[in-house]
Write a protein that holds these residues in place. Structure first.
Motif, PDB file in Angstrom:
ATOM      1  N   TYR A 319      41.025  29.530  37.489  1.00  0.00           N
ATOM      2  CA  TYR A 319      39.609  29.745  37.749  1.00  0.00           C
ATOM      3  C   TYR A 319      38.855  28.548  37.161  1.00  0.00           C
ATOM      4  N   THR A 320      38.221  27.749  38.031  1.00  0.00           N
ATOM      5  CA  THR A 320      37.535  26.546  37.554  1.00  0.00           C
ATOM      6  C   THR A 320      36.451  26.131  38.530  1.00  0.00           C
ATOM      7  N   GLN A 321      35.451  25.440  38.014  1.00  0.00           N
ATOM      8  CA  GLN A 321      34.423  24.814  38.842  1.00  0.00           C
ATOM      9  C   GLN A 321      34.545  23.298  38.807  1.00  0.00           C
ATOM     10  N   LYS A 341      44.092  27.896  43.010  1.00  0.00           N
ATOM     11  CA  LYS A 341      42.697  27.927  42.552  1.00  0.00           C
ATOM     12  C   LYS A 341      42.009  29.195  43.057  1.00  0.00           C
ATOM     13  N   ILE A 342      41.379  29.918  42.139  1.00  0.00           N
ATOM     14  CA  ILE A 342      40.708  31.185  42.449  1.00  0.00           C
ATOM     15  C   ILE A 342      39.207  31.020  42.195  1.00  0.00           C
ATOM     16  N   SER A 343      38.378  31.621  43.043  1.00  0.00           N
ATOM     17  CA  SER A 343      36.931  31.404  42.925  1.00  0.00           C
ATOM     18  C   SER A 343      36.192  32.527  42.222  1.00  0.00           C
ATOM     19  N   SER A 344      36.860  33.645  41.935  1.00  0.00           N
ATOM     20  CA  SER A 344      36.170  34.751  41.275  1.00  0.00           C
ATOM     21  C   SER A 344      37.146  35.587  40.463  1.00  0.00           C
ATOM     22  N   LEU A 345      36.628  36.327  39.500  1.00  0.00           N
ATOM     23  CA  LEU A 345      37.471  37.212  38.695  1.00  0.00           C
ATOM     24  C   LEU A 345      38.032  38.351  39.541  1.00  0.00           C
ATOM     25  N   GLU A 347      39.112  38.123  42.567  1.00  0.00           N
ATOM     26  CA  GLU A 347      40.331  37.612  43.211  1.00  0.00           C
ATOM     27  C   GLU A 347      41.499  37.626  42.239  1.00  0.00           C
ATOM     28  N   ILE A 348      41.227  37.245  40.989  1.00  0.00           N
ATOM     29  CA  ILE A 348      42.290  37.276  39.984  1.00  0.00           C
ATOM     30  C   ILE A 348      42.798  38.697  39.817  1.00  0.00           C
ATOM     31  N   ILE A 364      41.608  29.953  32.669  1.00  0.00           N
ATOM     32  CA  ILE A 364      40.178  30.209  32.812  1.00  0.00           C
ATOM     33  C   ILE A 364      39.441  28.996  32.245  1.00  0.00           C
TER      34      ILE A 364
END
Length: 439
Positions: A319-321, A341-345, A347-348, A364
């Motif tokens: 999870y990163t920007q 790469k995951i865009s939201s919690l 999704e995790i 994270i």
């Protein structure tokens, strides 16, 4: 016939260093020595035909190694002689500058004898192969047939030559390798295109040195290669050759390429009276895709099931920007395609709770978070999975608030600071990533 001893020119203003290098190489090579950049250029002018390789110290009084490399650009005969630079630092900046100025490789001081001999041996072996090709340039029309960067056959020539062999010997059993450098995009993103070009050249040299003169070795574009072996007696010999290549690149003994670089191989054998290069290549390329899907750093044969099933593959979630964080972590992981790469919690949560998934760890990254990660750590403290799956926090090194928020969440298993040190992260991720369970 015994090969004539080759000659090395050692350029170093330290008498002690010249003595050390003389001791390392004198048993295998003729040695010439000079103590300055000016003497080096003069020696090249006088004895260029005698010199096979130059060992050049970068840090010297007066004309240093970088100055010598700059002068070399305007000396056609010197440019034909490979140069290996000697340096006390192996930082990317120094390496890149040396490569930009035409150096073939580098050796860190103090030199480790076995590694130094291997690197020099690899360069000279590749140079000998090139010289043999250049001697036949009229017959082969070398200028139009050889890839300029690697000195292998280019795509058009490789395809034409292989097609001719298939047509002229349709009854024989032949093999085609399709080879691709793993993680190559990460090399360009992290180390720059100069290191990328250098990596391609090193891999090309390994391929050239592992096959005989009757085999066809070509670069067909980017980081992709083909090798054609004609009239083989057993498939087992091809399997052994493929494994030799994988081991040579993976072990990196004497190779100055990033640790994360490996290769994947696809193999296709000809059917009786198969004469189409296009069909044969499509088969090898399909096998190569199977190797990539199986975790890379392996070989597959067309028509044979992959030895690694998708059920064994495990994804580490990120999870990163930050694009830089994502690129750096992919470069550090041996199997970057399995760093997702995951865009939201949310999704995790779904990914971890799905029984069909295998998630050994979650990164994270709050290094660019506007609230220093306070909200995300608060949400994670209520997630049941965060107590069973290792959570690695990534915080700005100078931001104590980010660090405090991460630690107080009581869910993190490890802490990494941004900017990320690649070599450090490579060592630390091994406890979350092994060859047996993550690809």
């Amino acid at each position: 016939m015994e090969q004539q001893r080759e000659t090395l020119l050692i350029v170093d203003d330290s008498r002690l260093q010249r003595a050390v290098l003389n001791e390392i190489f004198s048993s295998n090579f003729n040695i010439l020595e000079v103590s300055s950049g000016e003497e080096c250029l003069k020696m090249i002018e006088e004895k260029q035909d005698m010199i096979d390789l130059v060992l050049l110290d970068l840090v010297m009084s007066g004309m240093d190694g970088f100055d010598v490399l700059k002068h070399r650009q305007g000396m056609p005969e010197f440019k034909k002689i490979p140069v290996v630079v000697l340096t006390t630092t192996d930082t990317p900046e120094v390496q890149t500058k040396a490569f930009e100025l035409g150096a073939s490789d580098f050796i860190s001081k103090p030199a480790e004898p076995a590694i130094a001999r291997l690197r020099i041996g690899n360069i000279l072996k590749t140079n000998r192969r090139l010289n043999n090709i250049l001697q036949k340039r009229e017959e082969l029309r070398i200028r139009s047939e050889v890839d300029e960067m690697t000195h292998l056959l280019n795509k058009t020539t490789a395809e034409h030559t292989i097609s001719h062999i298939l047509l002229s010997s349709p009854e024989g059993l032949h093999a085609l390798f399709a080879i691709d450098i793993d993680n190559f995009k990460a090399v360009n993103d992290i180390c720059g295109h100069k290191m990328g070009d250098h990596t391609i050249s090193v891999v090309a040299g390994i391929l050239a040195s592992h096959f005989s003169g009757s085999d066809i070795v070509g670069r067909i574009g980017g980081d992709e290669f083909v090798v054609f072996v004609r009239n083989i007696t057993t498939k087992e010999a091809i399997y052994e050759k493929a494994q030799e290549l994988l081991d040579a690149i993976s072990d990196k003994e004497g190779l100055s390429i990033p640790e994360n670089v490996t290769i994947s191989i696809g193999i296709a054998f000809t059917d009786p009276y198969e004469t189409s290069y296009t069909t044969l290549f499509q088969k090898a390329d399909t096998a190569l895709s199977n190797s990539k899907k199986s975790g890379k750093q392996c070989f597959s044969e067309y028509g044979v099931s992959s030895p690694v099933s998708d059920a064994t593959l495990k994804n580490i979630l990120l999870y990163t920007q930050s694009r830089n964080v994502a690129s750096t972590l992919k470069f550090a992981h041996s199997y970057p395609d399995r760093l997702v790469k995951i865009s939201s919690l949310a999704e995790i949560h779904y990914a971890v709770m799905d029984k069909n998934n295998h998630v050994p760890a979650v990164y994270i990254d709050v290094s660019e978070s506007k609230d220093d990660g306070q909200k995300i750590w608060e949400e994670l403290s209520h997630e049941s999975w965060a107590q069973s799956v290792p959570v690695i926090a990534i915080c700005q090194e100078s931001n104590l608030t980010q660090v405090r928020n991460a630690i107080l969440s009581n869910v993190i298993s490890d802490l990494i600071f941004e900017p990320i040190d690649v070599e450090s992260i490579k060592r630390r991720v091994k406890k979350y990533q092994t060859h047996d369970d993550i690809s």
